[in-house]
Design a protein around this motif. Structure first.
Motif, PDB file in Angstrom:
ATOM      1  N   SER A 120       0.848  -1.195   0.000  1.00 12.79           N
ATOM      2  CA  SER A 120       0.000   0.000   0.000  1.00 12.79           C
ATOM      3  C   SER A 120       0.880   1.241   0.000  1.00 12.79           C
ATOM      4  N   GLY A 121       0.244   2.354  -0.336  1.00 13.13           N
ATOM      5  CA  GLY A 121       0.979   3.610  -0.335  1.00 13.13           C
ATOM      6  C   GLY A 121       1.562   3.926   1.035  1.00 13.13           C
ATOM      7  N   ALA A 122       0.746   3.742   2.064  1.00 15.07           N
ATOM      8  CA  ALA A 122       1.220   4.063   3.416  1.00 15.07           C
ATOM      9  C   ALA A 122       2.450   3.228   3.774  1.00 15.07           C
TER      10      ALA A 122
ATOM     11  N   VAL B  44       5.452   4.691   2.108  1.00 15.35           N
ATOM     12  CA  VAL B  44       5.915   5.906   2.796  1.00 15.35           C
ATOM     13  C   VAL B  44       6.666   5.527   4.076  1.00 15.35           C
TER      14      VAL B  44
ATOM     15  N   HIS C  22      -0.220  11.375   3.734  1.00 16.24           N
ATOM     16  CA  HIS C  22       0.717  10.291   3.429  1.00 16.24           C
ATOM     17  C   HIS C  22       0.193   8.932   3.858  1.00 16.24           C
ATOM     18  N   GLY C  23      -1.032   8.856   4.437  1.00 13.46           N
ATOM     19  CA  GLY C  23      -1.594   7.557   4.771  1.00 13.46           C
ATOM     20  C   GLY C  23      -2.191   7.520   6.159  1.00 13.46           C
TER      21      GLY C  23
ATOM     22  N   GLU D  89       4.490  15.791  -1.332  1.00 19.58           N
ATOM     23  CA  GLU D  89       3.781  15.395  -2.557  1.00 19.58           C
ATOM     24  C   GLU D  89       4.007  16.511  -3.588  1.00 19.58           C
TER      25      GLU D  89
ATOM     26  N   ASP E 184       6.650  11.987  -2.562  1.00 18.91           N
ATOM     27  CA  ASP E 184       5.540  11.034  -2.473  1.00 18.91           C
ATOM     28  C   ASP E 184       4.683  11.216  -3.721  1.00 18.91           C
TER      29      ASP E 184
ATOM     30  N   ILE F  56       2.570   8.971  -4.908  1.00 22.52           N
ATOM     31  CA  ILE F  56       1.576   7.901  -4.865  1.00 22.52           C
ATOM     32  C   ILE F  56       0.319   8.294  -5.634  1.00 22.52           C
TER      33      ILE F  56
ATOM     34  N   LYS G 214      -0.964   3.260  -6.069  1.00 23.97           N
ATOM     35  CA  LYS G 214      -2.148   3.618  -6.857  1.00 23.97           C
ATOM     36  C   LYS G 214      -2.052   3.216  -8.340  1.00 23.97           C
TER      37      LYS G 214
HETATM   38  C1  PLP Z   1       0.139  11.109  -1.688  1.00 25.14           C
HETATM   39  C2  PLP Z   1      -0.350   9.889  -0.987  1.00 25.14           C
HETATM   40  N1  PLP Z   1       0.481   9.227  -0.165  1.00 25.14           N
HETATM   41  C3  PLP Z   1       0.093   8.113   0.463  1.00 25.14           C
HETATM   42  C4  PLP Z   1      -1.185   7.613   0.332  1.00 25.14           C
HETATM   43  C5  PLP Z   1      -1.591   6.368   1.059  1.00 25.14           C
HETATM   44  O1  PLP Z   1      -1.782   5.340   0.148  1.00 25.14           O
HETATM   45  P1  PLP Z   1      -2.627   4.030   0.565  1.00 25.14           P
HETATM   46  O2  PLP Z   1      -4.049   4.476   0.721  1.00 25.14           O
HETATM   47  O3  PLP Z   1      -2.421   3.064  -0.566  1.00 25.14           O
HETATM   48  O4  PLP Z   1      -2.044   3.542   1.838  1.00 25.14           O
HETATM   49  C6  PLP Z   1      -2.084   8.277  -0.507  1.00 25.14           C
HETATM   50  C7  PLP Z   1      -3.473   7.795  -0.665  1.00 25.14           C
HETATM   51  O5  PLP Z   1      -4.376   8.529  -1.004  1.00 25.14           O
HETATM   52  C8  PLP Z   1      -1.655   9.454  -1.183  1.00 25.14           C
HETATM   53  O6  PLP Z   1      -2.478  10.128  -1.992  1.00 25.14           O
END
Ligand code: PLP
Length: 445
Positions: free
Chosen positions: A125-127, A130, A154-155, A226, A259, A261, A288
């Motif tokens: 996952s994105g989180a 990070v 960031h999550g 971001e 970031d 994502i 994503k």
């Molecule tokens: C810039 C950014 N970082 C991190 C995340 C977290 O990603 P995830 O929901 O896959 O954990 C998101 C999710 O929206 C995001 O937009």
């Protein structure tokens, strides 16, 4: 499976009776903390259309929050996933590895900004990506402090909640949060007190002085940003801000983490949003859009930073799952073969003038911004006031939903309508979606 006709079709009230039934089941079975933007229950989706269980066909301006950039169930992804799932579904890359993971890492090292030697590590996952970027930066620098920005998202894991700026709904009642995280102002042109022209330089001066006074440069492991803020409201940093930060990081031995994502994989008209500013991050986090809807995420960066971590220090049971890797390879191939960065620029060329015309007509639209197929309008009280107007944002979005257009909101103040159509959407659907948006403003603004 037949292809889904690329047409909006509203057969019932939205949501319709079958969706309503399923929603009652959801309310009785799923934890209420898991929210729903639009309770239509999905049967199929493809191109720019989402089909619900009542047979309604909605235009998709959300892409599942910037995920299905190449289209839902994109043909190359379907074929690659079906083939992989029949071969093997999991071994754990850390136990007995496989080619797909290595091939995704190779592709990431190639398509991310910068010609330097790189390495990648894959996660779910994105989180998680990070979190790992911070682990890596701390290990490499031997320092602990991390600098994040106002309006950042960031999550939702513990460390990433600490990095995320907005309290409700992301943080309220979930503390204590991870330590040694510091927040500084974002170069937010629309709301910069002395005006957008001063924004980059003044925001950078504040960054430098606050880091010096409150943390000390030599304690900073990473600055994470971001390149266009997503959940925070599609805030495009004032031009030059990113480059100033990146240079400062280099001068101070700090790891600059982009970031990407939400912005990555052609969404903003380049492979990555940093490229627009000519910035090469030390580490880049992706997720994503990387795998056409399958869960995959990555950290990619300079070899000397990535390889600073001891063997076994990074990983996880499912990270770089073979099915997700097959989907990622097919997604990246699709982006190349169909020039989806170009498609994002085409979407901007259709949408931005129409959003701007809407802003000229309604003074409740304070700002039109974004890049490529990541565009937004910020709604305010109007008549010269920039007071956030979350009520109107909700009303316009709900009206779009009723008319069969999936829209999302965002922003620290909940007053941003954001648009993230799949990059494969046709001009007809794009324009029809914008017609609906215009009529929603006519009804509510
Ligand atoms: C810039 C950014 N970082 C991190 C995340 C977290 O990603 P995830 O929901 O896959 O954990 C998101 C999710 O929206 C995001 O937009």
């Amino acid at each position: 499976m037949t292809e889904i006709p690329q047409q909006r079709l509203v057969r019932t009230q939205i949501p319709g009776p079958r969706s309503n039934e399923l929603h009652q089941r959801k309310l009785a079975a799923v934890a209420s903390g898991v929210g729903t933007t639009l309770p239509i229950y999905v049967q199929r989706a493809g191109g720019g259309i989402v089909v619900d269980v009542d047979g309604n066909q909605l235009i998709d301006f959300g892409s599942g929050i910037a995920v299905t950039s190449i289209g839902n169930s994109a043909p190359r992804v379907v074929a690659a996933v079906q083939a992989q799932v029949a071969e093997f579904t999991h071994t754990c890359f850390m136990v007995t590895p496989y080619e797909g993971y290595v091939a995704v890492a190779e592709q990431l090292n190639e398509v991310t900004p910068g010609a330097h030697a790189k390495r990648s590590a894959l996660f779910n996952s994105g989180a998680e990506a990070v979190e790992n970027s911070i682990k890596i930066a701390r290990h490499y620098t031997g320092r602990t402090a991390v600098v994040a920005f106002d309006h950042a998202y960031h999550g939702r894991t513990n460390l990433t909640m600490a990095l995320t700026a907005k309290n409700m709904p992301y943080k309220q009642g979930f503390g204590p949060f991870a330590g040694d995280i510091y927040r500084v102002p974002m170069a937010y042109p629309y709301r910069w007190p002395t005006g957008p022209d001063n924004c980059a330089d003044e925001a950078f001066e504040l960054f430098v002085s606050q880091v010096h006074a409150q943390i000390g440069e030599s304690n900073v492991a990473a600055v994470i940003l971001e390149p266009i803020q997503g959940e925070g409201g599609f805030i495009v940093p004032a031009p030059g801000f990113l480059a100033q930060l990146a240079d400062w990081c280099t001068a101070n031995g700090v790891v600059f983490v982009a970031d990407e994502i939400q912005t990555g994989f052609c969404r903003t008209g380049d492979w990555f949003a940093c490229e627009h500013e000519g910035v090469v991050p030390d580490l880049i986090t992706t997720a994503k859009g990387i795998a056409g809807g399958l869960p995959l995420a990555a950290v990619t960066g300079r070899t000397e930073i990535m390889d600073a971590v001891h063997g076994g220090g990074l990983g996880g049971t499912y990270g770089g799952n073979p099915v997700a890797c097959a989907a990622a390879l097919a997604s990246i191939e699709t982006m190349r073969a169909e020039d989806l960065a170009g498609a994002a620029r085409r979407i901007e060329s259709v949408m931005k003038p129409r959003l701007q015309a809407l802003a000229d007509k309604y003074d409740v639209i304070g700002d039109v911004r974004g890049r490529g197929a990541m565009l937004a309008v910020e709604l305010v009280a109007g008549s010269g006031s920039s007071e956030p107007n979350a009520a109107l944002t909700g009303a316009v979005s709900a009206e779009c939903h009723r008319q069969g257009l999936i829209t999302l909101t965002a922003g620290t103040y909940g007053n941003v309508l954001r648009f993230l159509p799949p990059l494969v959407i046709g001009d007809d659907l794009l324009n029809e979606g914008l017609d609906i948006l215009e009529s929603a403003f006519a009804d509510h603004a």
